[in-house]
Design an enzyme around this catalytic site. Structure first.
Site, PDB file in Angstrom:
ATOM      1  N   ASN A 257       9.385   8.791   4.951  1.00 50.13           N
ATOM      2  CA  ASN A 257       7.862   9.372   4.266  1.00 50.13           C
ATOM      3  C   ASN A 257       7.330   9.640   5.750  1.00 50.13           C
ATOM      4  O   ASN A 257       6.804   9.053   6.695  1.00 50.13           O
ATOM      5  CB  ASN A 257       7.472   8.211   3.348  1.00 50.13           C
ATOM      6  CG  ASN A 257       5.917   7.969   3.973  1.00 50.13           C
ATOM      7  OD1 ASN A 257       5.108   8.426   4.310  1.00 50.13           O
ATOM      8  ND2 ASN A 257       6.297   6.944   4.261  1.00 50.13           N
TER       9      ASN A 257
ATOM     10  N   GLY B  86      12.889   0.548   3.398  1.00 49.89           N
ATOM     11  CA  GLY B  86      13.412  -0.338   2.117  1.00 49.89           C
ATOM     12  C   GLY B  86      14.447  -1.643   3.296  1.00 49.89           C
ATOM     13  O   GLY B  86      13.580  -2.004   4.037  1.00 49.89           O
TER      14      GLY B  86
ATOM     15  N   LYS C  59      -2.360  -4.415   9.554  1.00 47.84           N
ATOM     16  CA  LYS C  59      -1.232  -4.252   9.284  1.00 47.84           C
ATOM     17  C   LYS C  59      -0.378  -4.044  10.213  1.00 47.84           C
ATOM     18  O   LYS C  59      -0.791  -2.534  11.133  1.00 47.84           O
ATOM     19  CB  LYS C  59      -1.140  -3.325   7.837  1.00 47.84           C
ATOM     20  CG  LYS C  59       0.678  -3.016   7.703  1.00 47.84           C
ATOM     21  CD  LYS C  59       0.365  -2.390   6.055  1.00 47.84           C
ATOM     22  CE  LYS C  59       1.914  -2.366   5.593  1.00 47.84           C
ATOM     23  NZ  LYS C  59       1.849  -1.352   4.282  1.00 47.84           N
TER      24      LYS C  59
ATOM     25  N   GLY D 255      11.596  -4.679   2.892  1.00 48.01           N
ATOM     26  CA  GLY D 255      13.315  -4.582   2.747  1.00 48.01           C
ATOM     27  C   GLY D 255      13.138  -5.648   1.861  1.00 48.01           C
ATOM     28  O   GLY D 255      14.510  -5.972   1.718  1.00 48.01           O
TER      29      GLY D 255
ATOM     30  N   THR E 206      -3.284   3.642   1.404  1.00 45.97           N
ATOM     31  CA  THR E 206      -4.545   4.106   2.057  1.00 45.97           C
ATOM     32  C   THR E 206      -5.638   5.474   1.411  1.00 45.97           C
ATOM     33  O   THR E 206      -5.190   6.005   1.598  1.00 45.97           O
ATOM     34  CB  THR E 206      -3.525   4.071   3.687  1.00 45.97           C
ATOM     35  OG1 THR E 206      -3.310   3.092   4.224  1.00 45.97           O
ATOM     36  CG2 THR E 206      -5.211   4.468   4.759  1.00 45.97           C
TER      37      THR E 206
ATOM     38  N   ALA F 220       0.950  -0.887   0.037  1.00 50.27           N
ATOM     39  CA  ALA F 220      -0.038   0.005   0.064  1.00 50.27           C
ATOM     40  C   ALA F 220       1.103   1.103   0.017  1.00 50.27           C
ATOM     41  O   ALA F 220       1.746   1.186   0.233  1.00 50.27           O
ATOM     42  CB  ALA F 220      -0.411  -0.433   1.256  1.00 50.27           C
ATOM     43  N   GLY F 221      -0.133   2.578  -0.496  1.00 50.49           N
ATOM     44  CA  GLY F 221       1.094   3.363  -0.236  1.00 50.49           C
ATOM     45  C   GLY F 221       0.964   4.426  -2.198  1.00 50.49           C
ATOM     46  O   GLY F 221       2.157   5.423  -1.455  1.00 50.49           O
ATOM     47  N   PHE F 222       2.017   2.657  -2.795  1.00 45.26           N
ATOM     48  CA  PHE F 222       1.726   3.540  -4.260  1.00 45.26           C
ATOM     49  C   PHE F 222       1.001   3.870  -5.255  1.00 45.26           C
ATOM     50  O   PHE F 222       1.549   4.806  -5.849  1.00 45.26           O
ATOM     51  CB  PHE F 222       2.871   1.956  -4.526  1.00 45.26           C
ATOM     52  CG  PHE F 222       3.569   2.346  -5.598  1.00 45.26           C
ATOM     53  CD1 PHE F 222       4.825   2.746  -6.194  1.00 45.26           C
ATOM     54  CD2 PHE F 222       2.979   2.078  -7.366  1.00 45.26           C
ATOM     55  CE1 PHE F 222       5.448   3.240  -7.163  1.00 45.26           C
ATOM     56  CE2 PHE F 222       3.922   3.337  -8.281  1.00 45.26           C
ATOM     57  CZ  PHE F 222       4.708   3.325  -8.437  1.00 45.26           C
ATOM     58  N   ASP F 223      -0.268   3.312  -4.803  1.00 43.16           N
ATOM     59  CA  ASP F 223      -0.963   3.903  -5.561  1.00 43.16           C
ATOM     60  C   ASP F 223      -2.022   4.197  -4.420  1.00 43.16           C
ATOM     61  O   ASP F 223      -2.921   3.040  -4.611  1.00 43.16           O
ATOM     62  CB  ASP F 223      -1.234   2.793  -6.706  1.00 43.16           C
ATOM     63  CG  ASP F 223      -2.629   3.022  -7.651  1.00 43.16           C
ATOM     64  OD1 ASP F 223      -2.931   3.642  -7.569  1.00 43.16           O
ATOM     65  OD2 ASP F 223      -2.826   2.267  -8.496  1.00 43.16           O
TER      66      ASP F 223
ATOM     67  N   TYR G  82       7.812  -2.431  -1.531  1.00 40.67           N
ATOM     68  CA  TYR G  82       7.400  -0.909  -2.248  1.00 40.67           C
ATOM     69  C   TYR G  82       8.722  -0.454  -2.484  1.00 40.67           C
ATOM     70  O   TYR G  82       8.719   0.113  -3.511  1.00 40.67           O
ATOM     71  CB  TYR G  82       6.545  -0.063  -1.032  1.00 40.67           C
ATOM     72  CG  TYR G  82       5.946   1.698  -1.382  1.00 40.67           C
ATOM     73  CD1 TYR G  82       7.185   2.398  -1.963  1.00 40.67           C
ATOM     74  CD2 TYR G  82       5.072   2.042  -1.222  1.00 40.67           C
ATOM     75  CE1 TYR G  82       6.290   3.248  -2.717  1.00 40.67           C
ATOM     76  CE2 TYR G  82       4.786   3.553  -1.391  1.00 40.67           C
ATOM     77  CZ  TYR G  82       6.048   4.169  -2.011  1.00 40.67           C
ATOM     78  OH  TYR G  82       5.015   5.304  -2.259  1.00 40.67           O
TER      79      TYR G  82
HETATM   80  C1  LIG Z   1       6.606   7.164   0.013  1.00 38.85           C
HETATM   81  C2  LIG Z   1       5.405   5.895   1.390  1.00 38.85           C
HETATM   82  C3  LIG Z   1       4.089   5.914   1.188  1.00 38.85           C
HETATM   83  C4  LIG Z   1       3.489   4.974   1.931  1.00 38.85           C
HETATM   84  N1  LIG Z   1       2.041   4.644   1.982  1.00 38.85           N
HETATM   85  C5  LIG Z   1       1.550   3.436   2.730  1.00 38.85           C
HETATM   86  C6  LIG Z   1       0.034   3.959   3.076  1.00 38.85           C
HETATM   87  O1  LIG Z   1      -0.431   4.420   2.675  1.00 38.85           O
HETATM   88  N2  LIG Z   1      -0.771   2.706   3.605  1.00 38.85           N
HETATM   89  C7  LIG Z   1       0.113   1.262   4.738  1.00 38.85           C
HETATM   90  O2  LIG Z   1      -0.521   0.580   5.038  1.00 38.85           O
HETATM   91  N3  LIG Z   1       1.780   1.648   4.049  1.00 38.85           N
HETATM   92  C8  LIG Z   1       2.410   2.682   3.471  1.00 38.85           C
HETATM   93  N4  LIG Z   1       3.714   2.867   3.040  1.00 38.85           N
HETATM   94  C9  LIG Z   1       4.416   1.415   3.662  1.00 38.85           C
HETATM   95  C10 LIG Z   1       4.910   0.154   2.583  1.00 38.85           C
HETATM   96  O3  LIG Z   1       2.781  -0.600   2.108  1.00 38.85           O
HETATM   97  C11 LIG Z   1       5.671  -0.506   3.183  1.00 38.85           C
HETATM   98  O4  LIG Z   1       4.549  -1.543   4.051  1.00 38.85           O
HETATM   99  C12 LIG Z   1       6.726  -0.452   3.657  1.00 38.85           C
HETATM  100  O5  LIG Z   1       7.024   0.481   2.845  1.00 38.85           O
HETATM  101  C13 LIG Z   1       7.597  -1.453   3.553  1.00 38.85           C
HETATM  102  O6  LIG Z   1       7.998  -2.503   2.513  1.00 38.85           O
HETATM  103  P1  LIG Z   1       9.062  -1.404   1.810  1.00 38.85           P
HETATM  104  O7  LIG Z   1      10.391  -1.784   3.007  1.00 38.85           O
HETATM  105  O8  LIG Z   1       9.108  -2.854   0.880  1.00 38.85           O
HETATM  106  O9  LIG Z   1       9.761  -0.354   1.401  1.00 38.85           O
HETATM  107  C14 LIG Z   1       4.112   3.406   2.705  1.00 38.85           C
HETATM  108  C15 LIG Z   1       5.451   3.189   2.439  1.00 38.85           C
HETATM  109  C16 LIG Z   1       6.691   4.509   1.383  1.00 38.85           C
HETATM  110  C17 LIG Z   1       7.301   4.350   1.204  1.00 38.85           C
END
Ligand SMILES: Cc1cc2nc3c(=O)[nH]c(=O)nc-3n(C[C@H](O)[C@H](O)[C@H](O)COP(=O)(O)O)c2cc1C
Length: 355
Positions: A109, A261, A210, A290, A84, A60-63, A311
């Site tokens: 973020n 990450g 989550k 990550g 979200t 979540a959060g990308f779109d 993400y």
């Molecule tokens: C810019 C950004 C915005 C995000 N927005 C949301 C969000 O709106 N809702 C949510 O549940 N997680 C959000 N996340 C968290 C990601 O869904 C994910 O749980 C988190 O980044 C860990 O995964 P990654 O290390 O692969 O990025 C966001 C992450 C980033 C980097």
């Protein structure tokens, strides 16, 4: 032409939030490309009563506004989660609010649930889902507005409204950027919240919560029992980290917000393993945090994940990431002697098996 081949080097030079908006628009315009039809052989997963062509989902959060769900699905993700989304539109925090830490493979973020609100989200979903099936499961991730929220009422409404339109739903209680949100993970408040949601939507798609990676491990037994007792289906472990690992490099390392990450990987995997032990097969687990390689995916599976999400690595590497991860995952499975994703789950890491 794909976003990856032409635009990515350029996008990396832009302000990260602008780059993200352009990438999403390019995907929406069909510039993202499409994965080959047979590339998921051997990677399919049955979970939550759904079939996933591969276990790698977009987190979540990308779109956030469900603008590019179909093009994202075409890139080769095994599932796509939008949101979200909150009941009412909101602007989020002032900019800048998104920071790259490239030397760490990380992002910080503090977006603050910027989104167009439930009504627009539903409109976009209706358009997206009209016509041909999406081909992969679709999840909707819901949260509360910063101002004037009544969490049990608002989450119940969001779930009710989205239940007919998503293959699974996620209650986001773990964003660090909405004051008070993460307190809803406390067992008593969680119980009241989940009861309100379940009562309002007795018929619903699979429902997951989550979690935040900052949670103390001592709080996990009560959280897991509460989620199981409420009749929910699973947990996503995890969202972004508020704590900062020692030695984090980069000129933005001290920015306020959630860290994602590479520096999140170990903490989120350890928490996943603990949640897996506690849930003892009663919940579907999505490992997130990550992931950058096929070996990282295998590590999450071995810690108990049925599915994974990412993400940050996608934001850095673009659509080519997916082909690479699937290749690496297939190689990792073969090297371990496992014939499927399910076979590798909860198995001891390779080195330990040989020792
Ligand atoms: C810019 C950004 C915005 C995000 N927005 C949301 C969000 O709106 N809702 C949510 O549940 N997680 C959000 N996340 C968290 C990601 O869904 C994910 O749980 C988190 O980044 C860990 O995964 P990654 O290390 O692969 O990025 C966001 C992450 C980033 C980097």
């Amino acid at each position: 032409m794909t976003v990856q081949s032409l635009a990515l080097p350029l996008l990396r030079r832009l302000d990260p939030e602008r780059a993200h908006r352009i990438a999403l628009a390019a995907l929406g315009a069909g510039l993202g490309g499409r994965a080959g039809p047979h590339e998921d052989d051997g990677l399919s997963v049955e979970a939550l009563g759904l079939r996933f062509p591969n276990p790698i989902g977009l987190a979540a959060g990308f779109d956030k506004d469900a603008r590019a769900v179909r093009p994202l699905a075409r890139l080769g993700f095994g599932f796509v989660e939008a949101g979200t989304v909150t009941l009412l539109p909101q602007a989020g925090n002032p900019r800048p609010r998104l920071f790259r830490l490239p030397e760490e493979g990380a992002v910080i973020n503090r977006m603050g649930f910027n989104n167009n609100g439930l009504d627009r989200f539903l409109d976009r979903l209706a358009r997206t889902r009209a016509g041909a099936p999406l081909g992969v499961p679709f999840g909707a991730n819901v949260g509360i507005n910063k101002e004037g929220a009544d969490p049990p009422r608002d989450y119940a409404r969001l779930v009710q409204a989205l239940a007919p339109h998503a293959d699974y739903l996620v209650i986001n209680l773990s964003s660090p950027n909405t004051p008070g949100l993460r307190d809803l993970q406390q067992a008593a408040r969680l119980r009241d919240l989940l009861d309100a949601i379940v009562q309002a939507s007795p018929v619903r798609p699979p429902l997951l919560v989550k979690l935040a990676p900052d949670l103390a491990f001592e709080s996990l037994p009560e959280i897991v029992e509460t989620v199981v007792q409420a009749g929910l289906d699973g947990l996503i472990v995890s969202n972004t980290l508020v704590a900062r690992p020692p030695g984090l490099r980069g000129r933005h390392a001290a920015e306020t917000g959630g860290l994602s990450g590479r520096p999140l990987r170990r903490r989120s995997t350890e928490m996943l393993a603990e949640v897996s032990r506690l849930s003892a097969g009663r919940l579907t687990l999505v490992g997130c945090g990550g992931i950058e390689t096929g070996a990282d995916i295998l590590e999450k599976l071995q810690a108990g994940a049925h599915l994974v999400q990412l993400y940050t690595s996608f934001a850095y590497e673009g659509p080519a990431l997916l082909g690479r991860l699937k290749r690496e995952l297939r190689d990792a499975l073969r090297d371990g002697g496992w014939s499927s994703i399910e076979a590798a789950r909860l198995q001891a890491p390779h080195a330990a098996r040989n020792s």
